[in-house]
Design a protein around this motif. Structure first.
Motif, PDB file in Angstrom:
ATOM      1  N   UNK A   1      61.567  48.926 -23.016  1.00  0.00           N
ATOM      2  CA  UNK A   1      61.636  50.220 -22.337  1.00  0.00           C
ATOM      3  C   UNK A   1      60.910  50.154 -20.992  1.00  0.00           C
ATOM      4  N   UNK A   2      59.772  49.472 -21.018  1.00  0.00           N
ATOM      5  CA  UNK A   2      58.984  49.376 -19.784  1.00  0.00           C
ATOM      6  C   UNK A   2      59.737  48.610 -18.701  1.00  0.00           C
ATOM      7  N   UNK A   3      60.422  47.542 -19.088  1.00  0.00           N
ATOM      8  CA  UNK A   3      61.087  46.768 -18.038  1.00  0.00           C
ATOM      9  C   UNK A   3      62.553  47.163 -17.905  1.00  0.00           C
ATOM     10  N   UNK A   4      62.861  48.332 -18.442  1.00  0.00           N
ATOM     11  CA  UNK A   4      64.239  48.806 -18.394  1.00  0.00           C
ATOM     12  C   UNK A   4      64.808  48.769 -16.974  1.00  0.00           C
ATOM     13  N   UNK A   5      64.000  49.210 -16.011  1.00  0.00           N
ATOM     14  CA  UNK A   5      64.562  49.305 -14.655  1.00  0.00           C
ATOM     15  C   UNK A   5      64.806  47.934 -14.027  1.00  0.00           C
TER      16      UNK A   5
END
Lengths: 606, 317
Positions: free
Chosen positions: A459-463
């Motif tokens: 989720x944190x590195x989703x972008x």
């Protein structure tokens, strides 16, 4: 080393060569010089003797003169030969000298020829002279007899004076002789006036004889003068001078070489002194080193202790700076993460805020419409209302309605509000994801399901991943393990970030988890660029990076390695260049009790 | 909803193109500007360029972080394709490099942060539209003047705490340029009062005073003046402020690279010449209305002095 040992040999050779070259040039052969001077002297003496001989030839006996002349001429020839030929001669020393010598020898040759000539002539003339002189007394007697008695005494007197003069001329001529003779002859002629024919004849005879004597004498004197006039003496002086000049030149050159030799010798001595000094110094150093070695040997124990202390301090400093670096790497990745998340949050926040503004603005317009419509409705219900007023209110309400077109408008508002809700939930998700990731609300060690951690990290590195990378999840049923969730989440985030960076353009990341006998295993595969064997071997080294300068500190994977090690786990990497990489993390179910914390720290340090 | 099909021909309404990878942003913007402009939307750089190729627009508003093509890449390409369009970057977060790139390569009009305020965004877009309309005739022409033309008639003012920077730039530019130096704002205004200056090269802060107010006031007073920032203290916030309130033309980071610097100054002087000759362009480089500094501020007096400065530009004198 070999060169250093060989090098002195050519040097010594060179030094000796220079000596051999210099030494003979400093010598002047004095003996030869004296010999040459002696030879010159001999020629000079002989020349003088010859002169004297010739000068005396008139008076000496003919035989002895010839003998002496021959001896001297031979000696002179030998002496000249000695000057002209042979290694000890003066020939070939210098061009000037050669020229002077040639002139001198030519003159000497001529002079010798003249001497011979003179000798031959002298014999001949002397013979005639003696003959003529011998005839003079008889002629004078005849003259006296022929003179008349009156003048006989005068004639006798004049005749005897004449005879004396003629004898003097024959033996030791003086400049006054010849005029004296001529004068006496004249007086004899004048002494007898009206002389008888016999007298005149006798006088003429005497006159003829004496003329011949004078002529011969003059011839001899001329030859002698010619002989003596040869400038051999001067020329010999010139030869001697030239020779002396040459010799002086030789002496000067030798002197220069002598100075050179002296300087060279001094330089050699200095060199030797320097070598000696060096030798002494190296001996001293050797001694000192020896002493140092002895001392070191004695103090080895002590030094080992000091070194160990230094090393320990260095190690402590290294640990501190490593911790600092890890901290700064964490901050750097935190910065990147924050940048990404800020964008992630600001985008929904942007449209949520905008939508809220639009809804508020539209509400104002709707309120106006509602007000107009309410007014129209009220007027319609009002019995007393003016027809025109009602019509106007209706038309205003209608106009409002037409301009706003409420039905699609409310649909739009619905959609705007729906978007806003979506945005808000997205923001909420991000925030909770952050919280899950950071696990700030949990204790440092906890029982944790790694599938959750993987999701939080994703989720944190989703972008970083969205649009570009497809994440394929294959989660197995995992038991909770004892671990530090926030640290493991960091491990996963790091692995995902690396995977995403390895993928150029589009690609996939596979995440696979499974339970094992005594723990769990997490595999992260990517379809990225992979790495070579050399890179793979060094991938966990601190500061090793394949990214351009400024894009990575090279600490990410070393931190991952350390966290896994600290958890008593293992991490492996497999890779194929061009195909992708796989990171495999194995973690135990339970942590070892920290009974020997020292061992773990040494393991990490190693 | 397909934003790419919304192409209407023949309307007199100004055309605005919004680009964002988040469709909800586009929806929101479309609603916000509905009725005022002819609105076109694209969900990515490629789509936006496709749209621009078909029809030029007046204003482009783009996000920075988009998959495939960043906002700066898009704006740079759009500048080639549609030079008359005003360019605005609307983004949630950008690192410094992105901002510097948007200044130097995108020559953007404004940098608007997400979340935006509807009033500010509306005002900014309106200003951009007005500028685009005002300069439509001249802005379409390629900005490159013939290179043989030596734009050295106007001077260059170097404003930096370090006097070495002035010497260095003077050495780099050579004898063909009139270069003046100043190590403080006061001195800079003195030079501006005395000399005809076309380009001002400045650090972001001089004597601990930010130069943005000075540059903004100068820009308002002498729109043909072109500002170039040369600094080693680059930070994103200051850069955004400088673009929005100072309309800086180039942003160069120290250490000074000779070729880089020369090109930047040369092109700034050309830009100055262009602005002096074509006052219609001035609105394209209009700065945001300034927040007046408090009257006690030492800068206040300076700014008043600037307002009293002589105007050199031949077109306006």
């Amino acid at each position: 080393m070999k060169l250093r040992t060989i090098l002195p040999v050519p040097f010594a050779g060179l030094a000796i060569g220079v000596l051999v070259f210099l030494l003979p040039r400093t010598q002047v052969d004095n003996e030869l010089h004296l010999e040459r001077l002696r030879r010159l002297q001999a020629v000079d003496v002989l020349d003088v003797q010859l002169n004297r001989l010739v000068s005396e030839a008139r008076v000496s006996s003919l035989d002895s003169m010839t003998d002496a002349g021959t001896v001297i001429t031979r000696k002179l020839g030998d002496a000249l030969d000695a000057l002209d030929h042979g290694p000890r001669s003066l020939r070939g020393l210098s061009p000037t000298l050669d020229r002077a010598l040639a002139t001198f020898i030519d003159s000497m040759d001529e002079k010798s020829a003249l001497a011979y000539d003179f000798q031959a002539r002298n014999v001949q003339l002397n013979d005639r002279l003696v003959q003529n002189l011998d005839s003079v007394p008889a002629l004078i007697e005849a003259l006296a007899a022929a003179a008349p008695a009156a003048q006989r005494e005068t004639v006798r007197d004049l005749s005897s004076r004449l005879q004396t003069e003629v004898l003097t001329l024959g033996v030791t001529p003086s400049p006054s002789n010849m005029p004296q003779i001529a004068q006496l002859l004249d007086q004899l002629g004048a002494a007898v006036p009206k002389a008888p024919a016999s007298y005149t004849e006798a006088l003429t005879q005497l006159h003829g004889r004496l003329d011949q004597v004078l002529e011969d004498k003059n011839d001899l004197v001329g030859r002698l003068k010619d002989f003596l006039g040869r400038p051999t003496d001067r020329e010999l002086r010139a030869v001697e001078q030239d020779y002396l000049d040459w010799h002086q030149g030789q002496v000067d050159t030798a002197n220069r070489y002598r100075i050179g030799l002296a300087s060279y010798a001094a330089a050699l001595l200095l060199g030797l002194a320097w070598l000696g000094l060096r030798l002494r110094r190296s001996y001293r150093e050797l001694d000192r080193a020896n002493a140092g070695l002895l001392h070191a040997n004695e103090h080895l124990e002590e030094q080992v202790e000091v070194r160990t202390r230094d090393l320990k301090r260095a190690l402590d400093e290294l640990r501190a700076s490593q911790a600092q670096l890890i901290q700064s790497e964490k901050m750097a990745s935190l910065g990147q993460m924050v940048a990404g998340i800020a964008h992630e949050i600001n985008t929904p926040l942007g449209y949520v805020r905008s939508n809220a503004g639009i809804v508020r603005k539209t509400l104002t317009e709707l309120r106006t419409l509602i007000a107009a419509q309410s007014r129209a409705l009220r007027l319609l219900h009002d019995q007393h209302a003016d027809e025109a007023e009602v019509a106007q209110a209706l038309s205003i309400a209608l106009a409002h309605q037409e301009s706003l077109d409420p039905e699609p408008l409310t649909e739009d508002l619905d959609s705007l509000l729906g978007d806003a809700e979506h945005g808000l939930s997205q923001i909420g998700e991000l925030v909770s994801g952050l919280k899950d990731f950071a696990r700030v609300d949990r204790s440092r060690t906890d029982l944790y399901n790694l599938n959750e951690g993987l999701e939080a990290a994703l989720k944190i590195c989703h972008n970083q991943l969205k649009h570009r990378i497809e994440v394929v999840r294959a989660y197995g049923k995992l038991p909770d393990i004892e671990c530090s969730p926030s640290q493991l989440n960091q491990v996963f985030l790091n692995l995902f970030t690396n995977a995403a960076q390895a993928i150029e353009g589009r690609g996939r990341i596979y995440v696979h988890t499974a339970a094992e006998a005594d723990g769990v295993v997490v595999r992260v595969l990517d379809t990225g660029c992979g790495m070579s064997e050399e890179v793979r071997a060094r991938i966990f080294e601190p500061f090793f990076t394949t990214k351009p300068v400024g894009q990575g500190t090279g600490l990410g994977l070393s931190i991952v390695y350390r966290i896994v090690e600290d958890h008593g786990g293992r991490i492996e990497v497999r890779s194929q260049p061009g195909k992708g990489s796989e990171f495999i993390v194995r973690l135990p179910l339970r942590q070892a009790r920290p009974e020997a914390p020292a061992t773990t720290s040494t393991a990490v340090a190693a | 909803m397909n934003p790419a099909t919304a192409v209407s021909v023949g309307t007199a309404k100004p055309r605005v193109l919004f680009v964002d990878d988040e469709p909800r942003v586009l929806t929101s913007l479309r609603m916000l500007f509905r009725g005022q402009y002819e609105i076109h939307c694209a969900q990515g750089g490629a789509q936006a360029l496709e749209l621009l190729r078909r029809q030029p627009v007046d204003v482009i508003v783009s996000d920075q972080r988009m998959p495939g093509m960043t906002g700066i890449e898009l704006l740079r390409a759009a500048r080639e394709l549609n030079p008359a369009a005003m360019r605005i970057l609307l983004t949630g977060y950008s690192d410094l490099n992105a901002i510097i790139g948007s200044i130097n390569e995108g020559e953007i009009f404004r940098f608007v942060a997400k979340p935006w305020s509807n009033e500010d965004l509306t005002a900014t877009v309106a200003r951009a539209v007005a500028a685009a309309r005002a300069s439509l005739a001249v802005a379409s022409a390629r900005p490159d003047l013939p290179t043989s033309e030596m734009p050295a008639s106007a001077g260059v003012l170097v404003l930096d705490d370090d006097p070495a920077v002035f010497a260095q730039i003077q050495a780099i530019l050579g004898a063909g340029y009139r270069v003046h130096g100043a190590t403080g704002l006061e001195q800079a205004v003195d030079v501006l009062a005395r000399e005809r200056v076309g380009v001002i090269i400045s650090d972001t802060r001089v004597q601990d005073q930010p130069v943005v107010a000075l540059i903004g006031t100068l820009k308002r007073h002498q729109p043909e003046l072109v500002a170039v920032i040369l600094t080693d203290r680059a930070d994103a916030g200051a850069a955004i402020e400088l673009i929005n309130q100072g309309q800086i033309y180039r942003f160069i980071t120290k250490p000074i690279r000779e070729g880089h610097c020369k090109i930047a100054v040369h092109s700034a002087l050309r830009q100055h010449q262009r602005l002096a000759q074509q006052p219609e362009l001035h609105r394209r480089y209009e700065v945001e209305p300034a927040v007046e500094p408090p009257s006690a501020s030492p800068v206040k007096g300076l700014l008043d002095r600037i307002r009293a400065l002589r105007v050199w530009a031949s077109g306006r004198a």
